[in-house]
Write a protein that holds these residues in place. Structure first.
Motif, PDB file in Angstrom:
ATOM      1  N   ARG A 133      41.599  45.678  40.776  1.00 31.89           N
ATOM      2  CA  ARG A 133      42.856  45.131  41.310  1.00 31.89           C
ATOM      3  C   ARG A 133      43.333  43.949  40.464  1.00 31.89           C
ATOM      4  O   ARG A 133      44.514  43.853  40.110  1.00 31.89           O
ATOM      5  CB  ARG A 133      42.653  44.687  42.757  1.00 31.89           C
ATOM      6  CG  ARG A 133      43.893  44.079  43.382  1.00 31.89           C
ATOM      7  CD  ARG A 133      43.647  43.694  44.829  1.00 31.89           C
ATOM      8  NE  ARG A 133      43.321  44.862  45.650  1.00 31.89           N
ATOM      9  CZ  ARG A 133      43.031  44.799  46.950  1.00 31.89           C
ATOM     10  NH1 ARG A 133      43.021  43.621  47.571  1.00 31.89           N
ATOM     11  NH2 ARG A 133      42.744  45.892  47.627  1.00 31.89           N
ATOM     12  N   ASP A 134      42.412  43.038  40.115  1.00 29.85           N
ATOM     13  CA  ASP A 134      42.791  41.894  39.286  1.00 29.85           C
ATOM     14  C   ASP A 134      43.223  42.342  37.895  1.00 29.85           C
ATOM     15  O   ASP A 134      44.169  41.784  37.317  1.00 29.85           O
ATOM     16  CB  ASP A 134      41.619  40.916  39.174  1.00 29.85           C
ATOM     17  CG  ASP A 134      41.332  40.203  40.488  1.00 29.85           C
ATOM     18  OD1 ASP A 134      42.180  40.269  41.407  1.00 29.85           O
ATOM     19  OD2 ASP A 134      40.252  39.596  40.607  1.00 29.85           O
ATOM     20  N   ARG A 137      46.705  43.799  38.055  1.00 25.13           N
ATOM     21  CA  ARG A 137      47.704  42.740  38.180  1.00 25.13           C
ATOM     22  C   ARG A 137      47.992  42.133  36.805  1.00 25.13           C
ATOM     23  O   ARG A 137      49.151  41.886  36.454  1.00 25.13           O
ATOM     24  CB  ARG A 137      47.210  41.668  39.144  1.00 25.13           C
ATOM     25  CG  ARG A 137      48.240  40.573  39.420  1.00 25.13           C
ATOM     26  CD  ARG A 137      47.692  39.530  40.378  1.00 25.13           C
ATOM     27  NE  ARG A 137      47.295  40.121  41.656  1.00 25.13           N
ATOM     28  CZ  ARG A 137      46.056  40.187  42.095  1.00 25.13           C
ATOM     29  NH1 ARG A 137      45.072  39.695  41.365  1.00 25.13           N
ATOM     30  NH2 ARG A 137      45.780  40.730  43.269  1.00 25.13           N
ATOM     31  N   ASP A 140      49.925  44.679  34.664  1.00 25.34           N
ATOM     32  CA  ASP A 140      51.320  44.766  35.102  1.00 25.34           C
ATOM     33  C   ASP A 140      52.118  43.544  34.667  1.00 25.34           C
ATOM     34  O   ASP A 140      53.336  43.640  34.434  1.00 25.34           O
ATOM     35  CB  ASP A 140      51.390  44.920  36.617  1.00 25.34           C
ATOM     36  CG  ASP A 140      50.900  46.279  37.100  1.00 25.34           C
ATOM     37  OD1 ASP A 140      50.807  47.203  36.261  1.00 25.34           O
ATOM     38  OD2 ASP A 140      50.607  46.403  38.295  1.00 25.34           O
ATOM     39  N   ASP A 141      51.460  42.400  34.572  1.00 25.71           N
ATOM     40  CA  ASP A 141      52.151  41.164  34.212  1.00 25.71           C
ATOM     41  C   ASP A 141      52.370  41.024  32.709  1.00 25.71           C
ATOM     42  O   ASP A 141      53.120  40.138  32.280  1.00 25.71           O
ATOM     43  CB  ASP A 141      51.368  39.942  34.712  1.00 25.71           C
ATOM     44  CG  ASP A 141      51.450  39.787  36.225  1.00 25.71           C
ATOM     45  OD1 ASP A 141      52.332  40.418  36.837  1.00 25.71           O
ATOM     46  OD2 ASP A 141      50.622  39.045  36.786  1.00 25.71           O
TER      47      ASP A 141
END
Length: 317
Positions: A133-134, A137, A140-141
């Motif tokens: 999940r991290d 993120r 995606d960033d």
């Protein structure tokens, strides 16, 4: 042997604390640890070979293998190196989606991964973590960063002048600073067009750093046809040298999302089908020299194709 010019470079980490010491791993034995794949007819992976089926030569001298393990289950450390230069602007979303899905599938509780973006700078976007999940993120960033002023994370790297795409610097820093002191299986996955512009590091030094880290390098050769046309070999030559020397391979993706997904599935399959063997080299000198490795495997009297790193650097006193 001269130190690569990249020793003056470092991975930019906006979240790091100053003067944080890196952990140091001290080797306790002059042991060579090999991870490799074996393929048969039609390039299919061959499982369930035994110690009797394979031999290892180092500099043309046969070595005595101490163990042989099919489907190595050792912890896995993966570095995703994402080309965030302007040339990748239109293909970056597909890269982000495929890379996040790959990490979600491949990571087990004992595995870790990190994310580096490279363009006019080399930036650590996510440090080692076991959290898909991290990592998603951070992926995606990631944003396009170029000399034109469209910078990721809203910051402008302090580089003196625009350099271009620091691909070789990224490989060197990922291998030397992030992977070299890790244990277990180590992999770098590059999503890039294969073109380096402005790195301090030469291709040879990037390959050497990956070999010293015992890291396998896979390259997904991704090109925006609007920028490069339809040339299949743009950037492929240097990337092929990097991959072959470390036991990985190059996947020609272009801008085809299905090919990208298939490439990640192939890498996943390979990482789940690795053989592992170790030996104490007959050449016990700790002189830092490069040693060539050749692995032969046979089954039912038939030669098989082995995919492995081409050699390693001995320890140095």
């Amino acid at each position: 042997m001269k130190t690569s010019p990249a020793h003056d470079s470092q991975i930019r980490n906006p979240h790091s604390q100053p003067n944080m010491p890196l952990p140091i791993f001290h080797a306790t034995a002059n042991l060579v640890n090999l991870f490799f794949l074996v393929r048969g007819p039609h390039n299919k992976l061959v499982p369930n070979l035994t110690l009797a089926d394979c031999t290892v030569d180092e500099d043309n001298t046969k070595q005595v293998l101490q163990n042989f393990t099919p489907k190595s289950d050792r912890p896995l450390t993966i570095g995703i190196l994402l080309d965030t230069s302007l040339s990748q602007q239109h293909v970056l979303p597909a890269e982000q989606q495929a890379a996040a899905a790959f990490l979600r599938r491949i990571l087990r509780p004992k595995d870790e991964a990190f994310l580096i973006g490279f363009d006019v700078d080399v930036t650590l976007l996510a440090d080692l973590t076991g959290s898909p999940r991290d990592l998603k993120r951070a992926i995606d960033d990631a944003g396009i960063n170029s000399a034109s002023g469209n910078y990721a994370n809203g910051t402008i790297p302090s580089i003196g002048k625009p350099k271009g795409t620091l691909l070789y610097d990224a490989v060197y820093l990922a291998a030397n600073d992030k992977l070299r002191h890790e244990t277990g299986r180590k992999v770098l996955v590059l999503l890039t067009n294969g073109e380096d512009e402005g790195s301090q590091t030469r291709l040879k030094s990037a390959i050497e750093a990956a070999q010293k880290a015992n890291a396998i390098v896979y390259v997904l050769l991704i090109q925006d046809p609007g920028v490069y046309g339809i040339s299949d070999d743009y950037g492929a030559g240097p990337m092929r040298k990097l991959a072959v020397a470390t036991g990985g391979q190059v996947f020609k993706i272009g801008a085809n999302g299905r090919k990208m997904e298939a490439a990640f599935e192939e890498i996943e399959s390979e990482l789940r089908t690795q053989y592992q063997t170790t030996y104490t080299p007959t050449n016990s000198k700790k002189d830092g020299t490069y040693r060539h490795i050749h692995i032969d495997c046979h089954q039912n009297g038939r030669d098989l194709h082995v995919q492995a790193r081409q050699g390693y650097y001995a320890e140095k006193k």
